[in-house]
Write a protein that holds these residues in place. Structure first.
Motif, PDB file in Angstrom:
ATOM      1  N   SER A   1       0.827  -1.203   0.000  1.00  0.00           N
ATOM      2  CA  SER A   1       0.000   0.000   0.000  1.00  0.00           C
ATOM      3  C   SER A   1       0.867   1.262   0.000  1.00  0.00           C
ATOM      4  N   ILE A   2       1.909   1.270   0.819  1.00  0.00           N
ATOM      5  CA  ILE A   2       2.813   2.430   0.820  1.00  0.00           C
ATOM      6  C   ILE A   2       3.444   2.592  -0.557  1.00  0.00           C
ATOM      7  N   ALA A   3       3.887   1.486  -1.153  1.00  0.00           N
ATOM      8  CA  ALA A   3       4.552   1.536  -2.457  1.00  0.00           C
ATOM      9  C   ALA A   3       3.616   2.075  -3.537  1.00  0.00           C
ATOM     10  N   ASP A   4       2.386   1.564  -3.587  1.00  0.00           N
ATOM     11  CA  ASP A   4       1.434   2.029  -4.596  1.00  0.00           C
ATOM     12  C   ASP A   4       1.129   3.512  -4.419  1.00  0.00           C
ATOM     13  N   ASN A   5       0.992   3.945  -3.180  1.00  0.00           N
ATOM     14  CA  ASN A   5       0.696   5.355  -2.934  1.00  0.00           C
ATOM     15  C   ASN A   5       1.882   6.252  -3.268  1.00  0.00           C
ATOM     16  N   LYS A   6       3.089   5.796  -2.973  1.00  0.00           N
ATOM     17  CA  LYS A   6       4.268   6.586  -3.336  1.00  0.00           C
ATOM     18  C   LYS A   6       4.406   6.672  -4.853  1.00  0.00           C
ATOM     19  N   GLN A   7       4.093   5.585  -5.535  1.00  0.00           N
ATOM     20  CA  GLN A   7       4.154   5.602  -6.997  1.00  0.00           C
ATOM     21  C   GLN A   7       3.152   6.604  -7.569  1.00  0.00           C
ATOM     22  N   MET A   8       1.924   6.572  -7.061  1.00  0.00           N
ATOM     23  CA  MET A   8       0.908   7.486  -7.570  1.00  0.00           C
ATOM     24  C   MET A   8       1.214   8.929  -7.192  1.00  0.00           C
ATOM     25  N   LEU A   9       1.735   9.143  -5.999  1.00  0.00           N
ATOM     26  CA  LEU A   9       2.119  10.495  -5.598  1.00  0.00           C
ATOM     27  C   LEU A   9       3.206  11.025  -6.528  1.00  0.00           C
ATOM     28  N   GLY A  10       4.179  10.184  -6.850  1.00  0.00           N
ATOM     29  CA  GLY A  10       5.240  10.596  -7.762  1.00  0.00           C
ATOM     30  C   GLY A  10       4.704  10.971  -9.131  1.00  0.00           C
TER      31      GLY A  10
ATOM     32  N   THR B   1       5.488   9.302   5.052  1.00  0.00           N
ATOM     33  CA  THR B   1       6.787   9.313   5.730  1.00  0.00           C
ATOM     34  C   THR B   1       6.652   8.854   7.174  1.00  0.00           C
ATOM     35  N   VAL B   2       5.576   9.252   7.833  1.00  0.00           N
ATOM     36  CA  VAL B   2       5.336   8.811   9.208  1.00  0.00           C
ATOM     37  C   VAL B   2       5.182   7.290   9.254  1.00  0.00           C
ATOM     38  N   MET B   3       4.465   6.722   8.278  1.00  0.00           N
ATOM     39  CA  MET B   3       4.311   5.268   8.242  1.00  0.00           C
ATOM     40  C   MET B   3       5.655   4.591   7.972  1.00  0.00           C
ATOM     41  N   ILE B   4       6.458   5.179   7.091  1.00  0.00           N
ATOM     42  CA  ILE B   4       7.791   4.627   6.830  1.00  0.00           C
ATOM     43  C   ILE B   4       8.649   4.716   8.088  1.00  0.00           C
TER      44      ILE B   4
ATOM     45  N   SER C   1      -7.409  -2.879  -8.432  1.00  0.00           N
ATOM     46  CA  SER C   1      -6.558  -3.747  -7.618  1.00  0.00           C
ATOM     47  C   SER C   1      -5.358  -2.995  -7.046  1.00  0.00           C
ATOM     48  N   LEU C   2      -5.104  -1.787  -7.557  1.00  0.00           N
ATOM     49  CA  LEU C   2      -4.020  -0.980  -7.003  1.00  0.00           C
ATOM     50  C   LEU C   2      -4.472  -0.386  -5.672  1.00  0.00           C
ATOM     51  N   ARG C   3      -3.523  -0.184  -4.773  1.00  0.00           N
ATOM     52  CA  ARG C   3      -3.872   0.146  -3.386  1.00  0.00           C
ATOM     53  C   ARG C   3      -3.650   1.614  -3.055  1.00  0.00           C
ATOM     54  N   ASN C   4      -3.934   2.471  -3.997  1.00  0.00           N
ATOM     55  CA  ASN C   4      -3.741   3.903  -3.776  1.00  0.00           C
ATOM     56  C   ASN C   4      -4.955   4.528  -3.112  1.00  0.00           C
TER      57      ASN C   4
END
Length: 238
Positions: free
Chosen positions: A9-18, A102-105, A73-76
């Protein structure tokens, strides 16, 4: 929801944010903001690759073949489903959602899982500029609607008070649960979250959101490489 599910979920959201940052690389209010949007977009796309690379060492990769054909199916978060039409949407995402990720990371790095401790620590340093940029624009004042929406989706991303994110904290895999993460976000931004009423019964623990929907077709096609294939020259037939 397992730890690999959370990392995906973090990865998908970071990808979409980028990707959403990059869309503003020539549309921001100033040249400096253009450059910042491009740089932060590259950072977050790179961070997503590191996060995806953590899935196998964690022992389970939740990604299935449906991700090649089903945008749902993406978790954004829902905030990234559509391109942003206003600069205030960019600022709210930069200041609140980027900092929430970042807080979650930070919670992952502070937990007991070695692969996350080692691979994600550098992200915290690289995210410092994102935080300063977002906070600066936030203090200049933005529209209320995207601000409140970003806060709401950040709280949804952290998860319900007694959900599986809290269980991961109790097990030592995360150093902070939802309550501590919300407090940390407020401390970072020096602002209190607005009052939001979330129906946790409607919350999807895999996608970490209450809203239905998915990213737009064009963005999904770009993610899957479909747009490049559409315009790529076809191989000559013998």
């Amino acid at each position: 929801m397992s730890l690999p599910d959370l990392v995906l979920s973090i990865a998908d959201n970071k990808q979409m944010l980028g990707l959403r940052y990059a869309e503003w690389a020539t549309r921001a209010p100033s040249l400096e903001a253009d450059i910042a949007a491009a740089a932060m977009g590259l950072d977050d796309l790179g961070h997503s690759r590191v996060l995806y690379g953590c899935l196998e060492p964690l022992g389970a990769d939740p990604r299935g073949p449906e991700r090649e054909s089903d945008a749902g199916s993406l978790r954004n978060l829902a905030y990234f489903d559509q391109p942003w039409s206003e600069w205030s949407q960019f600022v709210a995402a930069n200041a609140i959602l980027d900092t929430a990720f970042t807080v979650m990371i930070e919670a992952c790095v502070g937990g007991s899982v070695e692969v996350l401790q080692h691979r994600l620590r550098k992200m915290l340093m690289e995210e410092r500029y994102h935080f300063l940029h977002g906070r600066s624009w936030l203090r200049s004042g933005i529209d209320k609607e995207p601000l409140e929406r970003a806060w709401r989706e950040a709280i949804e991303f952290f998860g319900p008070p007694d959900g599986e994110t809290e269980t991961l904290r109790r097990d030592g895999k995360l150093s902070m649960g939802p309550a501590q993460q919300r407090t940390r976000l407020e401390e970072q931004l020096e602002a209190r979250a607005p009052r939001v009423d979330i129906d946790w019964r409607a919350w999807d623990p895999i996608r970490r959101r209450t809203a239905r929907g998915a990213i737009d077709e064009h963005t999904f096609g770009m993610l899957r490489g479909l747009e490049e294939k559409k315009y790529a020259p076809t191989a000559a037939k013998g």
